[in-house]
Design a protein around this motif. Structure first.
Motif, PDB file in Angstrom:
ATOM      1  N   GLN A  26      -1.345  10.142  -5.680  1.00 59.71           N
ATOM      2  CA  GLN A  26      -0.595  10.313  -5.251  1.00 59.71           C
ATOM      3  C   GLN A  26      -0.521  12.110  -4.765  1.00 59.71           C
ATOM      4  O   GLN A  26      -0.746  13.087  -4.660  1.00 59.71           O
ATOM      5  CB  GLN A  26       1.046  10.502  -5.780  1.00 59.71           C
ATOM      6  N   SER A  29      -4.508  13.139  -3.390  1.00 64.12           N
ATOM      7  CA  SER A  29      -4.990  12.246  -2.018  1.00 64.12           C
ATOM      8  C   SER A  29      -5.330  12.833  -1.399  1.00 64.12           C
ATOM      9  O   SER A  29      -6.209  14.259  -1.058  1.00 64.12           O
ATOM     10  CB  SER A  29      -3.472  12.926  -0.835  1.00 64.12           C
ATOM     11  N   ILE A  61      -4.247   3.346   2.014  1.00 63.36           N
ATOM     12  CA  ILE A  61      -5.294   3.697   3.223  1.00 63.36           C
ATOM     13  C   ILE A  61      -6.682   4.002   2.824  1.00 63.36           C
ATOM     14  O   ILE A  61      -6.663   5.207   2.573  1.00 63.36           O
ATOM     15  CB  ILE A  61      -4.137   4.245   4.140  1.00 63.36           C
ATOM     16  N   ARG A  63      -9.886   5.722   4.922  1.00 63.55           N
ATOM     17  CA  ARG A  63     -10.002   6.616   6.373  1.00 63.55           C
ATOM     18  C   ARG A  63     -11.594   6.698   5.821  1.00 63.55           C
ATOM     19  O   ARG A  63     -12.351   7.733   4.860  1.00 63.55           O
ATOM     20  CB  ARG A  63      -9.545   7.534   6.409  1.00 63.55           C
ATOM     21  N   TYR A  72      -6.317   7.048   0.985  1.00 58.57           N
ATOM     22  CA  TYR A  72      -5.117   7.797   0.755  1.00 58.57           C
ATOM     23  C   TYR A  72      -3.520   7.037   0.219  1.00 58.57           C
ATOM     24  O   TYR A  72      -3.708   5.566   0.100  1.00 58.57           O
ATOM     25  CB  TYR A  72      -4.681   8.009   2.059  1.00 58.57           C
ATOM     26  N   ASN A  74       0.601   5.108   0.634  1.00 55.80           N
ATOM     27  CA  ASN A  74       1.454   4.840   1.607  1.00 55.80           C
ATOM     28  C   ASN A  74       2.255   4.377   1.380  1.00 55.80           C
ATOM     29  O   ASN A  74       2.263   2.809   0.936  1.00 55.80           O
ATOM     30  CB  ASN A  74       0.385   3.516   3.080  1.00 55.80           C
ATOM     31  N   ALA A  75       3.376   5.397   0.872  1.00 59.10           N
ATOM     32  CA  ALA A  75       4.998   5.011   0.533  1.00 59.10           C
ATOM     33  C   ALA A  75       5.514   4.198   1.812  1.00 59.10           C
ATOM     34  O   ALA A  75       6.273   3.757   0.958  1.00 59.10           O
ATOM     35  CB  ALA A  75       5.276   6.520  -0.090  1.00 59.10           C
ATOM     36  N   VAL A  76       4.678   3.357   2.508  1.00 56.86           N
ATOM     37  CA  VAL A  76       6.211   3.320   3.243  1.00 56.86           C
ATOM     38  C   VAL A  76       6.351   1.717   3.153  1.00 56.86           C
ATOM     39  O   VAL A  76       7.391   1.597   3.273  1.00 56.86           O
ATOM     40  CB  VAL A  76       5.170   3.230   4.998  1.00 56.86           C
ATOM     41  N   GLN A  79       9.203   2.006   0.494  1.00 58.55           N
ATOM     42  CA  GLN A  79       9.915   2.646   1.201  1.00 58.55           C
ATOM     43  C   GLN A  79      11.185   2.245   2.360  1.00 58.55           C
ATOM     44  O   GLN A  79      12.415   1.445   1.817  1.00 58.55           O
ATOM     45  CB  GLN A  79       9.691   4.091   2.669  1.00 58.55           C
ATOM     46  N   LEU A  80      10.335   0.284   2.635  1.00 57.60           N
ATOM     47  CA  LEU A  80      11.006  -0.264   3.714  1.00 57.60           C
ATOM     48  C   LEU A  80      11.383  -1.411   1.939  1.00 57.60           C
ATOM     49  O   LEU A  80      12.674  -2.254   2.826  1.00 57.60           O
ATOM     50  CB  LEU A  80       9.462  -1.154   4.234  1.00 57.60           C
ATOM     51  N   ASP A  83      15.353   0.592   1.141  1.00 57.40           N
ATOM     52  CA  ASP A  83      15.918   0.147   2.946  1.00 57.40           C
ATOM     53  C   ASP A  83      16.532  -1.106   2.736  1.00 57.40           C
ATOM     54  O   ASP A  83      17.632  -0.900   3.182  1.00 57.40           O
ATOM     55  CB  ASP A  83      15.138   0.849   3.761  1.00 57.40           C
ATOM     56  N   ARG A  88      22.636   4.078   2.260  1.00 61.90           N
ATOM     57  CA  ARG A  88      22.931   5.575   2.565  1.00 61.90           C
ATOM     58  C   ARG A  88      23.670   6.224   0.639  1.00 61.90           C
ATOM     59  O   ARG A  88      23.138   7.293   0.217  1.00 61.90           O
ATOM     60  CB  ARG A  88      23.092   6.289   3.345  1.00 61.90           C
TER      61      ARG A  88
END
Lengths: 141, 179
Positions: A26, A29, A61, A63, A72, A74-76, A79-80, A83, A88
């Motif tokens: 983080q 990168s 990730i 590359r 890299y 990947n925070a996705v 986040q999922l 969520d 909210r």
């Protein structure tokens, strides 16, 4: 996010070394496996095992750029997960409480707490403030 | 005059979307309606259309405000779309945004968002780092369920109400023509 994917993320995050690797990614990168290995005094082969696990969980990730492979964060997936259990409204309050905890428990805050009032531990102070914040949130809700 | 060197960084975000690659491409390049994953903004293009060299602007659904401007530098349907990126309310240097689409498992799409040349320490770097996950998670939700997540829908509502009051005048669309 399916259960198998969730299991992979939590399993990858269960290792302190892999969590530290994500911290480094983080901050820096796009570093290479050799750079990452140097941060841990490990061989690139040793690091590769962890990198593959993180990659499988989607947290990292790789590359190929020219002749080097760059890494890299990947925070996705995180986040999922966020969520899935946070809407909210609660997200707003949890973020504020997390900020408060971080601020009060930082080394600077601890020093200030001890200098100002030696009898009060700043950790206790932060907990009591977080508790009162929770209380306020409950009353407003 | 000596060249001023700015430290830059790159961020990469990746997700698997359970939708055909053509449908995902159509969603991120549509100009006929607001694009939910781009914070419900409508994409405006200069007369050349969706080709390298065309100017691009992300405008509010009513067209009055423009949040982002740039120039397309790569457009290879349905695999690669990239443009320069600048927030209209900030004086930060331009960065680059690239969307890469690859056919994924069982008819899905492997979607990658790459943000390059982010000037370290700028507001743009922070917003793009935070916003990247929101963009691609919303895209996944839109492609798989037909709507944005509940949180994003609340955010769109807030932007609709507070946008006209909070947005600086410099972001008015008349200041950012594409032609």
């Amino acid at each position: 996010m399916k259960d198998a994917a969730l299991d992979r993320v939590f399993s990858a995050l269960s290792s302190p070394k892999r969590r530290r690797m994500l911290d480094i990614l983080q901050e820096r990168s796009g570093i290479t496996i050799a750079d990452l290995a140097a941060s841990f005094r490990m061989t690139p082969v040793g690091v590769l095992k962890h990198v593959k696990l993180l990659e499988k969980a989607g947290l990292l990730i790789t590359r190929r750029e020219g002749r080097v492979r760059r890494l890299y964060f990947n925070a996705v997936p995180i986040q999922l997960i966020y969520d899935r259990w946070t809407d909210r409204y609660s997200g707003f309050w949890t973020a504020r409480m997390a900020d408060l905890k971080e601020r009060l428990e930082s080394p600077g805050a601890r020093r200030a707490g001890t200098d100002g009032n030696p009898s009060v531990d700043s950790t206790d102070a932060s907990e009591s403030q977080v508790t009162s914040q929770t209380e306020r949130t409950r009353r407003r809700a | 005059m000596p060249e001023v060197l700015t430290a830059t960084t790159r961020r990469v975000f990746k997700i698997d979307i359970n939708a055909p690659i053509e449908a995902v491409w159509k969603e991120i390049t549509r100009t006929d309606a607001p694009i939910l994953c781009f914070f419900n903004n409508r994409m405006s293009l200069s007369r050349g259309g969706l080709v390298p060299g065309s100017k691009i602007a992300m405008r509010s659904p009513d067209g009055k405000w423009t949040g982002v401007v740039g120039t397309i530098f790569v457009c290879e349907p349905p695999h690669r779309f990239g443009h320069t990126f600048r927030f209209t309310n900030l004086d930060d240097p331009e960065c680059k945004v690239i969307y890469e689409l690859k056919p994924g498992k069982s008819g899905g799409t492997e979607f990658t968002l790459i943000v390059e040349d982010l000037a370290v320490g700028t507001k743009t770097a922070k917003q793009m780092t935070d916003g990247g996950t929101m963009i691609i998670n919303t895209l996944k939700s839109v492609m798989e369920t037909g709507k944005a997540t509940f949180g994003m829908r609340c955010l769109f509502g807030m932007i609709k109400v507070l946008g006209p009051v909070m947005t600086p005048k410099v972001c008015r669309s008349e200041n950012w023509p594409v032609d």
